[in-house]
Enzyme design. Structure first.
Site, PDB file in Angstrom:
ATOM      1  N   GLY A 100     -27.094   8.846  29.940  1.00 45.47           N
ATOM      2  CA  GLY A 100     -27.005   9.130  31.367  1.00 45.47           C
ATOM      3  C   GLY A 100     -28.130   8.393  32.065  1.00 45.47           C
ATOM      4  O   GLY A 100     -29.000   7.803  31.422  1.00 45.47           O
ATOM      5  N   GLY A 102     -31.364   7.709  33.106  1.00 45.42           N
ATOM      6  CA  GLY A 102     -32.628   8.307  32.689  1.00 45.42           C
ATOM      7  C   GLY A 102     -33.832   7.894  33.501  1.00 45.42           C
ATOM      8  O   GLY A 102     -34.870   8.557  33.459  1.00 45.42           O
ATOM      9  N   ARG A 103     -33.713   6.801  34.256  1.00 43.61           N
ATOM     10  CA  ARG A 103     -34.826   6.401  35.127  1.00 43.61           C
ATOM     11  C   ARG A 103     -34.303   5.789  36.432  1.00 43.61           C
ATOM     12  O   ARG A 103     -34.924   4.923  37.029  1.00 43.61           O
ATOM     13  CB  ARG A 103     -35.745   5.407  34.425  1.00 43.61           C
ATOM     14  N   LYS A 123     -33.922   1.855  39.887  1.00 40.01           N
ATOM     15  CA  LYS A 123     -34.449   1.722  38.532  1.00 40.01           C
ATOM     16  C   LYS A 123     -35.947   1.944  38.617  1.00 40.01           C
ATOM     17  O   LYS A 123     -36.639   1.243  39.345  1.00 40.01           O
ATOM     18  CB  LYS A 123     -34.136   0.332  37.968  1.00 40.01           C
ATOM     19  N   ASP A 135     -40.695   8.632  30.842  1.00 43.90           N
ATOM     20  CA  ASP A 135     -41.332   8.925  32.127  1.00 43.90           C
ATOM     21  C   ASP A 135     -40.458   8.538  33.321  1.00 43.90           C
ATOM     22  O   ASP A 135     -40.803   8.817  34.466  1.00 43.90           O
ATOM     23  CB  ASP A 135     -42.697   8.246  32.236  1.00 43.90           C
ATOM     24  N   GLY A 136     -39.322   7.898  33.057  1.00 36.75           N
ATOM     25  CA  GLY A 136     -38.420   7.539  34.149  1.00 36.75           C
ATOM     26  C   GLY A 136     -38.897   6.395  35.011  1.00 36.75           C
ATOM     27  O   GLY A 136     -38.350   6.166  36.093  1.00 36.75           O
ATOM     28  N   ASP A 265     -22.617   1.444  27.253  1.00 36.81           N
ATOM     29  CA  ASP A 265     -23.163   2.004  28.488  1.00 36.81           C
ATOM     30  C   ASP A 265     -23.725   0.920  29.395  1.00 36.81           C
ATOM     31  O   ASP A 265     -24.087   1.199  30.545  1.00 36.81           O
ATOM     32  CB  ASP A 265     -24.231   3.059  28.188  1.00 36.81           C
TER      33      ASP A 265
END
Length: 482
Positions: A100, A102-103, A123, A135-136, A265
């Site tokens: 999914g 994530g950042r 992003k 940490d994204g 993905d």
């Protein structure tokens, strides 16, 4: 482009916030996403704004201030909700149900003046439910690399997402693949869609064919509108996706580009190239060239890209077969090789100066060109750039004048393959009159920029940023692709 902190403009006075945002994906319901918040950053310095794509949004660059980018795409004011999209995917051949956004998240969707729907995706905007302990964040170097990749690929004719903005955010990040601590950034990617092959794979995993059909109808309505009234629209959709993906990977191959991480993905349902991580452009023609240091078995090496994209389309059949007859899926995929080879041939002939794909000696010229590039191992990009720069009508006079004066070819010494290539190119040129020779010269210049994006080039523009915060080499390089 370096800015100090500025007062908060009102939404109405900020053209980026005043765009007519649509809720096309949001309207499908929260089975496909999670609402998330953006990170609050300690600093906001605009490092990149893509004025070239603002007109597609109906905006003139002179009417959009740097502060507008910061408040919209750095401070994330007046835009909500933000949607972290849910998806799964095959990563290096193994299915991963824990993926999914994530950042990043879907910032918003806007209709361009061409009538098409575009996504603004972030992003480096912070953690989401899918950050998996990360940490994204996005490093500044990662942002720089993505801006460069998108602009270079666009210049080379690849259907690609592009970066609308990149803002340095003032955080110190720790990474295993960069000297740390390293600087941070947040980026806005403008693309046709962030719906991935893995978006459909997740719905199959959850055994929700109802959600698959709902999403597929949305995809066709928005991104394949010419098919939505067809009785067999689902089969036609897959056949068109196969064509788009085959042509996309042919564009990568002609551009000498290795994406590096072709997991499902990272495959867009619109057939558009996006999400540039450890990519690299090939230094020389090497089918085994591998961009990602962690791709130990060369799964995603340069030469494997067509077969991997074919495999990813085959894997996508699993969720789609709940909606589309398997025979139709097999028939659609069966055209992949034909589409790929036709596009690759056309693009390579254009790099060699010939817009007409019906060139009688086209196949022989392409085979001999690839053989020479593979045998000599000269710089792939410089070979074509030299052709564009040194091309002359005198090349028709005798074979020995072909590529005369270029810097790169003499470095390989005597070569029967190259001599044969010169003979054939000379022969082909003698089928054209002087006016047509001018067209060949223009075609060479159009498809072969003098700038390239090899790793040493990226490092050469990154070092001034690290050492003295000097961004001019970065801007100069981007300008070379425009």
């Amino acid at each position: 482009m370096t800015l100090a902190e500025t007062p908060n403009p009102t939404t109405s006075s900020n053209p980026l916030l005043s765009l007519k945002y649509e809720s096309a994906l949001e309207s499908l319901g929260n089975d496909y996403y999670d609402e998330v918040a953006a990170e609050e950053f300690p600093q906001h310095i605009l490092r990149w704004r893509n004025n070239a794509i603002l007109p597609r949004l109906g905006l003139e660059a002179t009417t959009v201030k740097d502060e507008d980018f910061i408040h919209a795409f750095g401070k994330f004011q007046s835009r909500k909700p933000f949607l972290a999209l849910r998806y799964h995917g095959y990563q290096f051949g193994e299915y991963n149900p824990h993926l999914g956004d994530g950042r990043g998240f879907l910032y918003g969707q806007v209709r361009g003046i061409d009538g098409e729907l575009y996504d603004f995706g972030t992003k480096g905007s912070g953690r989401t439910p899918y950050s998996r302990g990360g940490d994204g964040m996005l490093t500044l170097k990662g942002g720089v690399r993505e801006v460069l990749a998108a602009e270079a690929l666009h210049r080379l004719g690849v259907k690609t997402s592009r970066c609308l903005s990149m803002i340095e955010t003032g955080l110190s990040l720790w990474r295993g693949d960069e000297p740390s601590p390293t600087r941070s950034s947040v980026m806005i990617r403008m693309s046709k869609s962030h719906i991935r092959f893995g978006t459909f794979e997740r719905l199959h995993y959850l055994k929700r064919p109802d959600l698959t059909q709902k999403l597929l109808d949305h995809v066709i309505d928005e991104y394949y509108p010419n098919l939505k009234n067809e009785d067999d629209k689902y089969a036609l959709f897959y056949a068109e996706l196969v064509k788009r993906v085959a042509e996309l990977v042919a564009q990568w191959m002609a551009a000498g580009f290795c994406h590096a991480v072709l997991n499902t993905d990272n495959m867009s349902i619109t057939g558009e190239s996006f999400d540039y991580g450890p990519y690299a452009f090939i230094p020389s023609y090497d089918l085994y060239f591998t961009a990602a240091y962690f791709d130990y078995y060369r799964r995603y090496c340069y030469g494997q890209q067509p077969s991997i994209c074919h495999l990813n389309l085959e894997l996508l059949q699993e969720p789609l077969k709940a909606i589309i007859d398997l025979a139709d899926l097999h028939h659609g995929l069966g055209k992949f090789a034909e589409y790929y080879h036709l596009e690759y041939r056309n693009l390579m002939l254009k790099k060699l100066g010939f817009e007409d794909s019906n060139l009688a000696e086209g196949d022989d010229l392409l085979d001999l060109t690839v053989t020479f590039l593979k045998d000599s191992q000269i710089n792939y990009h410089q070979f074509f750039a030299d052709m564009a720069q040194t091309f002359s009508i005198k090349w028709r006079d005798e074979p020995g004048l072909v590529m005369n004066g270029c810097e790169i070819v003499p470095s390989v010494g005597s070569s029967n393959i190259f001599d044969n290539w010169c003979l054939l190119y000379h022969k082909i040129l003698n089928n054209f009159d002087p006016e047509q020779m001018q067209t060949i010269s223009q075609t060479l210049a159009k498809y072969n920029p003098q700038a390239n994006l090899l790793r040493p080039v990226i490092e050469s523009i990154w070092q001034p940023i690290v050492e003295s915060d000097n961004w001019q080499p970065f801007y100069d390089l981007v300008k070379g692709f425009q």
